[in-house]
Design an enzyme around this catalytic site. Sequence first.
Site, PDB file in Angstrom:
ATOM      1  N   TYR A 111       0.883  -1.167   0.000  1.00 25.50           N
ATOM      2  CA  TYR A 111       0.000   0.000   0.000  1.00 25.50           C
ATOM      3  C   TYR A 111       0.921   1.217   0.000  1.00 25.50           C
ATOM      4  O   TYR A 111       1.349   1.698   1.049  1.00 25.50           O
ATOM      5  CB  TYR A 111      -0.919  -0.014   1.216  1.00 25.50           C
ATOM      6  CG  TYR A 111      -1.794   1.223   1.349  1.00 25.50           C
ATOM      7  CD1 TYR A 111      -2.416   1.779   0.235  1.00 25.50           C
ATOM      8  CD2 TYR A 111      -1.997   1.833   2.590  1.00 25.50           C
ATOM      9  CE1 TYR A 111      -3.205   2.900   0.346  1.00 25.50           C
ATOM     10  CE2 TYR A 111      -2.795   2.957   2.710  1.00 25.50           C
ATOM     11  CZ  TYR A 111      -3.396   3.488   1.586  1.00 25.50           C
ATOM     12  OH  TYR A 111      -4.187   4.618   1.703  1.00 25.50           O
ATOM     13  N   ASP A 155      -2.144  -1.532  -3.997  1.00 32.14           N
ATOM     14  CA  ASP A 155      -2.524  -0.163  -4.328  1.00 32.14           C
ATOM     15  C   ASP A 155      -1.226   0.620  -4.426  1.00 32.14           C
ATOM     16  O   ASP A 155      -0.673   1.052  -3.420  1.00 32.14           O
ATOM     17  CB  ASP A 155      -3.447   0.409  -3.245  1.00 32.14           C
ATOM     18  CG  ASP A 155      -3.837   1.852  -3.518  1.00 32.14           C
ATOM     19  OD1 ASP A 155      -3.397   2.416  -4.534  1.00 32.14           O
ATOM     20  OD2 ASP A 155      -4.580   2.421  -2.680  1.00 32.14           O
ATOM     21  N   HIS A 262     -12.105   1.344  -4.242  1.00 32.78           N
ATOM     22  CA  HIS A 262     -11.301   0.552  -5.171  1.00 32.78           C
ATOM     23  C   HIS A 262     -12.037  -0.726  -5.538  1.00 32.78           C
ATOM     24  O   HIS A 262     -12.744  -1.311  -4.704  1.00 32.78           O
ATOM     25  CB  HIS A 262      -9.959   0.158  -4.534  1.00 32.78           C
ATOM     26  CG  HIS A 262      -9.042   1.296  -4.268  1.00 32.78           C
ATOM     27  ND1 HIS A 262      -7.919   1.539  -5.030  1.00 32.78           N
ATOM     28  CD2 HIS A 262      -9.054   2.246  -3.293  1.00 32.78           C
ATOM     29  CE1 HIS A 262      -7.283   2.593  -4.541  1.00 32.78           C
ATOM     30  NE2 HIS A 262      -7.962   3.037  -3.499  1.00 32.78           N
TER      31      HIS A 262
END
Length: 271
Positions: A111, A155, A262
């Site tokens: 992330y 991500d 998302h």
Amino acid sequence: MRLSLVSWNVNSVRLRLPQIEQFLKDNDVDIMCMQEIKCQEHEFPREAFEALGYTHIQIAGQKGWHGVALVSRIPFEALGTPSFCRRGEARAQAIKIATENGESAEIWNFYIPAGGDFPDREGNDKFDHKLTFYERLTETLIQRGKDKPLLICGDLNIAPGEFDVWSHRQMLKVVSHTPIEIETFGNFIAAGELHDPFRVSYPDPEKVFTWWSYRAADFRKSNRGLRLDHILLNPGLMEMVQGDIVAEIHDRVREWERPSDHAPIQVRFEI
């Protein structure tokens, strides 16, 4: 050996647990890598995943913010936490899985910081933090070499291509698609010679997004999305792949009640 892997910024694993459970029931998934779980390790809903057959679990949690987690039906070896985040936040994890031929492959789940509101390293420490993360990751890939099988997912908070954003011209001034970020992402890809299966399944000039702002009442109508989520394979892993890689963005999940901003992304292939 078949490998079906999903990456999903769930934006709170406890809040989205009903959606996550439904997704796993509806889809054949061996490994799910989650980002922004927003909980500590002891708060993670481990029992819910175990009930679905995901008995191998690794969590890197943090109180109220960030956090990554990985749940798997496949046994794995947990590796040390990659040291790419200079703030020591829960943003990275790594595992190793064994393949049927006795080889192994690593999976890194990230992330990466979003980078704040404006693209200035000196005036915005969040942006500097983001680029530093990428620079450390890039240097590690150079030192590691390309032959050891590796999958990177998560991500990654950069939409690198012209068709990964709703408006290339307008987004060039917005963090996630600025020229320095595009260059940084390109350096990262080049360092690992990373393969992007999504741009094979969704070739340019098709616009492909994995994130849509909550601000739009109808995200499909406005369709001002970004492709921030990625699954990438290095040459060592690509040499093990038999046949085609199927890559899919499950954007229908973004339509569900109280969704993450998302969508889950998935790859399926034989190794």
